[in-house]
Scaffold this motif. Structure first.
Motif, PDB file in Angstrom:
ATOM      1  N   LYS A  93      11.256  13.125   3.198  1.00 19.33           N
ATOM      2  CA  LYS A  93       9.998  12.430   2.953  1.00 19.33           C
ATOM      3  C   LYS A  93      10.114  11.584   1.689  1.00 19.33           C
ATOM      4  O   LYS A  93      10.724  11.994   0.713  1.00 19.33           O
ATOM      5  N   TRP A 129       8.403  -0.665   5.229  1.00 22.09           N
ATOM      6  CA  TRP A 129       8.184   0.348   4.198  1.00 22.09           C
ATOM      7  C   TRP A 129       9.373   0.339   3.237  1.00 22.09           C
ATOM      8  O   TRP A 129      10.528   0.443   3.668  1.00 22.09           O
ATOM      9  N   THR A 132       7.916   8.495  -0.855  1.00 25.04           N
ATOM     10  CA  THR A 132       6.784   7.631  -1.169  1.00 25.04           C
ATOM     11  C   THR A 132       7.257   6.190  -1.019  1.00 25.04           C
ATOM     12  O   THR A 132       8.286   5.807  -1.577  1.00 25.04           O
ATOM     13  N   ARG A 159       6.000   1.847  -0.286  1.00 22.13           N
ATOM     14  CA  ARG A 159       4.934   0.849  -0.187  1.00 22.13           C
ATOM     15  C   ARG A 159       5.090   0.096   1.126  1.00 22.13           C
ATOM     16  O   ARG A 159       6.192  -0.242   1.540  1.00 22.13           O
ATOM     17  N   ARG A 160       3.971  -0.148   1.765  1.00 18.93           N
ATOM     18  CA  ARG A 160       3.961  -0.791   3.077  1.00 18.93           C
ATOM     19  C   ARG A 160       3.481  -2.232   2.937  1.00 18.93           C
ATOM     20  O   ARG A 160       2.475  -2.505   2.301  1.00 18.93           O
ATOM     21  N   GLU A 213       2.760  -5.885   5.313  1.00 21.88           N
ATOM     22  CA  GLU A 213       2.597  -6.510   6.622  1.00 21.88           C
ATOM     23  C   GLU A 213       3.011  -7.982   6.513  1.00 21.88           C
ATOM     24  O   GLU A 213       2.633  -8.670   5.556  1.00 21.88           O
ATOM     25  N   THR A 215       5.908  -4.704  10.055  1.00 21.56           N
ATOM     26  CA  THR A 215       5.524  -3.770   8.994  1.00 21.56           C
ATOM     27  C   THR A 215       6.798  -3.212   8.383  1.00 21.56           C
ATOM     28  O   THR A 215       7.681  -2.751   9.114  1.00 21.56           O
ATOM     29  N   LYS A 246       0.853  -1.184   0.000  1.00 21.86           N
ATOM     30  CA  LYS A 246       0.000   0.000   0.000  1.00 21.86           C
ATOM     31  C   LYS A 246       0.890   1.236   0.000  1.00 21.86           C
ATOM     32  O   LYS A 246       1.819   1.336   0.796  1.00 21.86           O
ATOM     33  N   THR A 247       0.613   2.175  -0.887  1.00 17.40           N
ATOM     34  CA  THR A 247       1.467   3.349  -1.035  1.00 17.40           C
ATOM     35  C   THR A 247       1.177   4.382   0.049  1.00 17.40           C
ATOM     36  O   THR A 247       0.023   4.726   0.307  1.00 17.40           O
ATOM     37  N   GLU A 248       2.269   4.871   0.673  1.00 13.04           N
ATOM     38  CA  GLU A 248       2.155   5.870   1.728  1.00 13.04           C
ATOM     39  C   GLU A 248       3.310   6.863   1.624  1.00 13.04           C
ATOM     40  O   GLU A 248       4.351   6.564   1.035  1.00 13.04           O
ATOM     41  N   GLN A 249       3.141   8.027   2.227  1.00  5.39           N
ATOM     42  CA  GLN A 249       4.215   8.997   2.399  1.00  5.39           C
ATOM     43  C   GLN A 249       4.774   8.822   3.804  1.00  5.39           C
ATOM     44  O   GLN A 249       4.017   8.823   4.780  1.00  5.39           O
ATOM     45  N   ILE A 250       6.111   8.681   3.914  1.00  7.35           N
ATOM     46  CA  ILE A 250       6.713   8.547   5.235  1.00  7.35           C
ATOM     47  C   ILE A 250       7.869   9.531   5.380  1.00  7.35           C
ATOM     48  O   ILE A 250       8.460   9.969   4.390  1.00  7.35           O
TER      49      ILE A 250
END
Length: 233
Positions: free
Chosen positions: A167, A205, A169, A171-172, A174, A203, A157-161
């Protein structure tokens, strides 16, 4: 605490470089920087060194080195461990060939051969496979010192971290772990022995370039995180 430290160290050791790349991480527990990780990754090999930063009862001494050679699909060909940790000094060489693995241990002078499931990887090459594949997810198999584990990985799942490098982009994914046999594996080193556990929830990233940037580990009521500090070539 040895469980948590070894597990997060292991997670930080994974990346898929298209060219030679050096990565550096710090491992955080209880707001303390408990270990440093340095890696040099050059296809088809992964080299890594992990060293504890503090010496307390909850954070045992650790100064181990690992080297893995894999094929184009990240199936391991051999895996070398140079173990230097609390009360243990040893070297272990595992060779993967024709659906089986043979583990040679210096301290005992013995070699052990055992069968593998199709597409079984060691934990390092498995996470390198996940890092390399934007479509990763599903069921995978891991050799945990002769005990085979099923690893269930969610789709990314794509997220900003936020990281020490800014920062990104990412993918996360589990991870959860299921042992496929009742027999416990022999103790080899803190890292591989303590990593696989049915109570572990991981988890991870991963950047768009296949570099693990951040991880969060939870087991029962304990947790730990690691963070990338630098990337260089």
């Amino acid at each position: 605490m040895s469980y948590k430290l070894s597990l997060l160290i292991l997670i930080a050791c994974l990346a898929l470089p298209l060219t030679a790349v050096k990565l550096r991480y710090k491992v955080i527990s209880m707001r303390l920087n408990v270990a440093d990780i340095e890696m040099e990754l050059q296809d088809p090999e992964i080299h890594l060194a992990v060293k504890s930063r503090i010496k307390l009862p909850l954070f045992p001494y650790l100064n181990n080195r690992y080297q893995i050679r894999h094929d184009k699909d990240y199936l391991p060909q051999w895996y070398l461990r140079l173990v230097d940790q609390s009360e243990i000094s040893d070297s272990v060489f595992t060779e993967y060939k024709n659906g089986s693995a043979t583990m040679h241990q210096r301290s005992t002078g013995r070699s052990t051969t055992y069968k593998l499931r199709t597409n079984t990887r060691d934990i390092f090459s498995l996470l390198a496979k996940i890092s390399s594949d934007p479509q990763a997810g599903g069921t995978y198999y891991v050799d945990g010192n002769s005990r085979i584990w099923q690893v269930n990985v969610s789709r990314g799942k794509t997220e900003q971290i936020s990281t020490a490098l800014g920062k990104h982009t990412a993918r996360r994914h589990e991870f959860s772990f299921v042992a496929l046999g009742p027999t416990k594996a022999p103790y080899i080193d803190m890292l591989t022995f303590n990593f696989l556990d049915p109570d572990t929830k991981l988890t991870l990233w991963i950047s768009a370039h296949g570099i693990p940037l951040k991880a969060y580990l939870k087991k029962n009521f304990t947790s730990m995180s690691w963070e990338i500090q630098s990337i260089s070539q």
